[in-house]
Design a protein around this motif. Structure first.
Motif, mmCIF file in Angstrom:
data_model
loop_
_atom_site.group_PDB
_atom_site.id
_atom_site.type_symbol
_atom_site.label_atom_id
_atom_site.label_comp_id
_atom_site.label_asym_id
_atom_site.label_seq_id
_atom_site.Cartn_x
_atom_site.Cartn_y
_atom_site.Cartn_z
ATOM 1 N N PHE A 199 48.808 40.220 28.690
ATOM 2 C CA PHE A 199 47.536 39.745 28.158
ATOM 3 C C PHE A 199 46.438 40.684 28.640
ATOM 4 O O PHE A 199 46.230 40.845 29.844
ATOM 5 C CB PHE A 199 47.255 38.316 28.636
ATOM 6 C CG PHE A 199 45.890 37.800 28.261
ATOM 7 C CD1 PHE A 199 45.664 37.236 27.025
ATOM 8 C CD2 PHE A 199 44.830 37.898 29.149
ATOM 9 C CE1 PHE A 199 44.411 36.759 26.669
ATOM 10 C CE2 PHE A 199 43.581 37.426 28.817
ATOM 11 C CZ PHE A 199 43.356 36.860 27.569
ATOM 12 N N VAL A 200 45.772 41.315 27.706
ATOM 13 C CA VAL A 200 44.639 42.191 28.008
ATOM 14 C C VAL A 200 43.430 41.621 27.286
ATOM 15 O O VAL A 200 43.459 41.427 26.064
ATOM 16 C CB VAL A 200 44.905 43.646 27.560
ATOM 17 C CG1 VAL A 200 43.695 44.517 27.854
ATOM 18 C CG2 VAL A 200 46.142 44.192 28.255
ATOM 19 N N ARG A 201 42.387 41.327 28.035
ATOM 20 C CA ARG A 201 41.204 40.704 27.451
ATOM 21 C C ARG A 201 40.603 41.605 26.370
ATOM 22 O O ARG A 201 40.349 42.781 26.588
ATOM 23 C CB ARG A 201 40.173 40.447 28.545
ATOM 24 C CG ARG A 201 38.999 39.596 28.102
ATOM 25 C CD ARG A 201 38.147 39.222 29.272
ATOM 26 N NE ARG A 201 37.117 38.263 28.908
ATOM 27 C CZ ARG A 201 36.289 37.708 29.786
ATOM 28 N NH1 ARG A 201 36.386 38.015 31.072
ATOM 29 N NH2 ARG A 201 35.384 36.838 29.385
ATOM 30 N N GLY A 202 40.421 41.020 25.205
ATOM 31 C CA GLY A 202 39.886 41.771 24.087
ATOM 32 C C GLY A 202 40.920 42.557 23.313
ATOM 33 O O GLY A 202 40.581 43.202 22.317
ATOM 34 N N GLY A 203 42.197 42.506 23.738
ATOM 35 C CA GLY A 203 43.245 43.246 23.051
ATOM 36 C C GLY A 203 44.017 42.367 22.093
ATOM 37 O O GLY A 203 43.824 41.159 22.005
ATOM 38 N N ARG A 204 44.931 43.001 21.363
ATOM 39 C CA ARG A 204 45.756 42.270 20.416
ATOM 40 C C ARG A 204 46.836 41.498 21.150
ATOM 41 O O ARG A 204 47.354 41.946 22.174
ATOM 42 C CB ARG A 204 46.388 43.240 19.418
ATOM 43 C CG ARG A 204 47.080 42.549 18.255
ATOM 44 C CD ARG A 204 47.544 43.577 17.239
ATOM 45 N NE ARG A 204 48.488 44.522 17.822
ATOM 46 C CZ ARG A 204 49.053 45.511 17.160
ATOM 47 N NH1 ARG A 204 48.738 45.723 15.897
ATOM 48 N NH2 ARG A 204 49.899 46.321 17.773
ATOM 49 N N ARG A 205 47.196 40.335 20.629
ATOM 50 C CA ARG A 205 48.185 39.489 21.279
ATOM 51 C C ARG A 205 49.545 40.175 21.288
ATOM 52 O O ARG A 205 49.998 40.718 20.281
ATOM 53 C CB ARG A 205 48.276 38.145 20.551
ATOM 54 C CG ARG A 205 49.266 37.181 21.181
ATOM 55 C CD ARG A 205 49.320 35.894 20.412
ATOM 56 N NE ARG A 205 50.303 34.971 20.973
ATOM 57 C CZ ARG A 205 50.605 33.795 20.457
ATOM 58 N NH1 ARG A 205 49.983 33.389 19.358
ATOM 59 N NH2 ARG A 205 51.504 33.019 21.027
ATOM 60 N N ASP A 206 50.199 40.130 22.445
ATOM 61 C CA ASP A 206 51.521 40.718 22.618
ATOM 62 C C ASP A 206 52.568 39.650 22.304
ATOM 63 O O ASP A 206 52.687 38.653 23.019
ATOM 64 C CB ASP A 206 51.675 41.214 24.053
ATOM 65 C CG ASP A 206 52.925 42.062 24.241
ATOM 66 O OD1 ASP A 206 53.682 42.217 23.263
ATOM 67 O OD2 ASP A 206 53.147 42.560 25.357
ATOM 68 N N ARG A 207 53.332 39.850 21.245
ATOM 69 C CA ARG A 207 54.281 38.839 20.793
ATOM 70 C C ARG A 207 55.712 39.120 21.248
ATOM 71 O O ARG A 207 56.649 38.478 20.762
ATOM 72 C CB ARG A 207 54.252 38.751 19.260
ATOM 73 C CG ARG A 207 52.944 38.205 18.711
ATOM 74 C CD ARG A 207 52.971 38.168 17.192
ATOM 75 N NE ARG A 207 54.091 37.411 16.676
ATOM 76 C CZ ARG A 207 54.107 36.096 16.530
ATOM 77 N NH1 ARG A 207 53.040 35.386 16.893
ATOM 78 N NH2 ARG A 207 55.157 35.472 16.039
ATOM 79 N N ILE A 208 55.898 40.028 22.181
ATOM 80 C CA ILE A 208 57.239 40.322 22.656
ATOM 81 C C ILE A 208 57.742 39.157 23.501
ATOM 82 O O ILE A 208 56.970 38.362 24.055
ATOM 83 C CB ILE A 208 57.244 41.630 23.468
ATOM 84 C CG1 ILE A 208 58.674 42.160 23.613
ATOM 85 C CG2 ILE A 208 56.590 41.430 24.835
ATOM 86 C CD1 ILE A 208 58.752 43.549 24.173
ATOM 87 N N ILE B 25 64.748 39.136 25.099
ATOM 88 C CA ILE B 25 63.686 40.015 25.606
ATOM 89 C C ILE B 25 62.781 40.469 24.467
ATOM 90 O O ILE B 25 61.566 40.564 24.629
ATOM 91 C CB ILE B 25 64.317 41.221 26.322
ATOM 92 C CG1 ILE B 25 65.012 40.771 27.615
ATOM 93 C CG2 ILE B 25 63.268 42.279 26.646
ATOM 94 C CD1 ILE B 25 65.779 41.874 28.310
ATOM 95 N N SER B 26 63.362 40.738 23.324
ATOM 96 C CA SER B 26 62.575 41.245 22.209
ATOM 97 C C SER B 26 61.778 40.152 21.492
ATOM 98 O O SER B 26 60.591 40.324 21.218
ATOM 99 C CB SER B 26 63.495 41.952 21.212
ATOM 100 O OG SER B 26 62.791 42.383 20.076
#
Length: 458
Positions: A150-159, A268-269
């Motif tokens: 999770f990076v503030r202001g970044g795109r959501r990581d769906r991995i 994991i993916s």
């Protein structure tokens, strides 16, 4: 006459909670906390250490403690929440913030880490059974605990699990026919030959020879203490299942290493969105072929997978695992609030899993104070924590119904499937066995009942 009664109890556990300091010197935070003194648990103090390779990562390690009752878990996690709050206060006084690994409150990516668990066993046989049982369920454990960065202001990581996807220090667990030193030496030799690694503790699940414990290191570091509590309960239930299997003289059989590594890669993916490949034993395959022939279906129309495999959704597999472990959860005196973070992955009406990190994403989108929300999630030792508040607020009717259904199941000690079978009305005593088998209108193939031999049809 009752000769003896044996009650299988829970195993002792230890936990290393992964944390991270941003904007301050972690060594200064560690020194400040050490001067204040961390709380004790079971007569031993909780330890705060730096990661051996990533100095910005910290780990709070609890001593080996028995967590088999609600009171013991409440005491243990209250102490752990207080220790995390001390670290957060020291980080703020040093000019920084305390977050979970992989959770960036700034604009740049941060390193990831996991929560490490240790489970104590009574003897080598139980250690072997527990290792193999956890190995079989390790892809589901990864899907349950995995999360993206999770990076503030970044795109959501769906991995499914960003930590394991980027790691070069994790291997899928191997089946252990024995945990004797001679056998483990052969396992080490195989790891050295195939993977260039000769340490058993690089596997997701590994036996520890010194104290007879089992190491579990495939669970991502969680963003809330409530999720960590739910994972502790899940591992404790599996350890209780292994202990019962040993008492009954049963062992855990081997699972194909190829299928295990394939399911692990899928978890994991894709996490809970993955389709898990299930290995089907010959007897079960034959029963399915019989059912298919009775229904008039052809084999190639039933499934697209190879004849000895089929895919099931990971959420369905997790739901079946939780249902199967209801007797163990009941013996651990668990409440539905304690396992709510697990239920939020598979039981919510909307069909989408809900994690504490999703609540933090909403806080960031609403312009709320994200550092305070992170600190609250990490230090809130209530069963369910912020997830309980969110479920009751978003699903006031169905959320409470879900808790009531699971409370009833945990109080009865029967899985939901067993309760349905128990509540099913029995067959009428007046009906003959051949009538129950054939039914009123004919035989099980659906043909109408014809005249008896030598008789007339009315």
């Amino acid at each position: 006459m009752l000769v003896s009664l044996t009650r299988v109890g829970a195993a002792r556990q230890a936990l290393a909670k992964g944390l991270m300091v941003q904007g301050a010197d972690p060594a200064a935070v560690l020194a400040a906390v050490s001067r204040s003194g961390l709380p004790s648990l079971g007569g031993e103090s909780i330890r705060l250490e730096q990661h051996p390779r990533r100095q910005e990562l910290l780990r709070l390690t609890t001593p080996m403690t028995w967590l088999g009752t609600r009171g013991a878990r409440r005491e243990g996690f209250d102490a752990l929440g207080y220790a995390i709050d001390m670290v957060a206060t020291a980080a703020r006084q040093a000019g920084g913030m305390l977050t979970a690994p992989g959770l960036s409150l700034g604009g740049s990516a941060v390193p990831l880490d996991g929560d490490t668990h240790w489970l104590e066993t009574a003897d080598p046989v139980e250690q072997e059974v527990l290792c193999n049982l956890l190995r079989r369920h390790s892809p589901l454990l990864i899907a349950i605990a995995g999360r993206g960065s999770f990076v503030r202001g970044g795109r959501r990581d769906r991995i499914g699990s960003r930590w394991l996807a980027d790691s070069h220090e994790h291997l899928a667990a191997r089946f252990l026919a024995s945990v004797t030193e001679r056998h483990l030496y052969r396992v080490q030799a195989e790891l050295r030959r195939r993977d260039g690694i000769s340490h058993l503790d690089r596997m997701d699940v590994a036996p520890l020879m010194g104290n007879g414990s089992v190491l579990v290191r495939c669970l991502d570091a969680q963003t809330s203490l409530a999720e960590t509590l739910a994972h502790v309960l899940l591992l404790s239930a599996l350890a209780l299942r292994a202990r019962s299997m040993v008492k009954e003289g049963r062992r855990e059989g081997p699972v194909s290493q190829r299928l295990l590594e394939e399911n692990r890669a899928r978890a994991i993916s894709d996490g809970l969105r993955a389709g898990m490949v299930e290995d089907k034993r010959p007897r079960e395959r034959e029963r399915e072929r019989e059912r298919d022939r009775d229904r008039g279906r052809r084999e190639h129309q039933v499934r697209d997978a190879p004849p000895d495999e089929r895919k099931i959704p990971a959420r369905q597999a997790v739901r079946a695992l939780l249902d199967d472990l209801v007797p163990e959860f009941s013996r651990l005196d668990a409440t539905p609030e304690e396992i709510l973070p697990l239920l939020c992955l598979v039981e919510l009406p909307g069909g989408q899993p809900l994690r504490a990190q999703d609540l933090l994403t909403r806080s960031a989108g609403n312009g709320q104070a994200l550092p305070e929300a992170v600190r609250t999630a990490l230090t809130d030792s209530r069963p369910g924590g912020l997830l309980l508040d969110a479920v009751l607020a978003e699903y006031p009717g169905s959320g409470q119904l879900m808790l009531n259904v699971w409370r009833e199941a945990l109080e009865s000690g029967l899985s939901l499937r067993a309760r349905r079978d128990h509540d099913r009305p029995p067959a009428r005593s007046g009906s003959r066995p051949d009538q129950r088998r054939r039914g009123r209108a004919g035989d099980r193939r659906g043909r109408p009942a014809g005249p008896s031999k030598g008789g007339k049809q009315q």
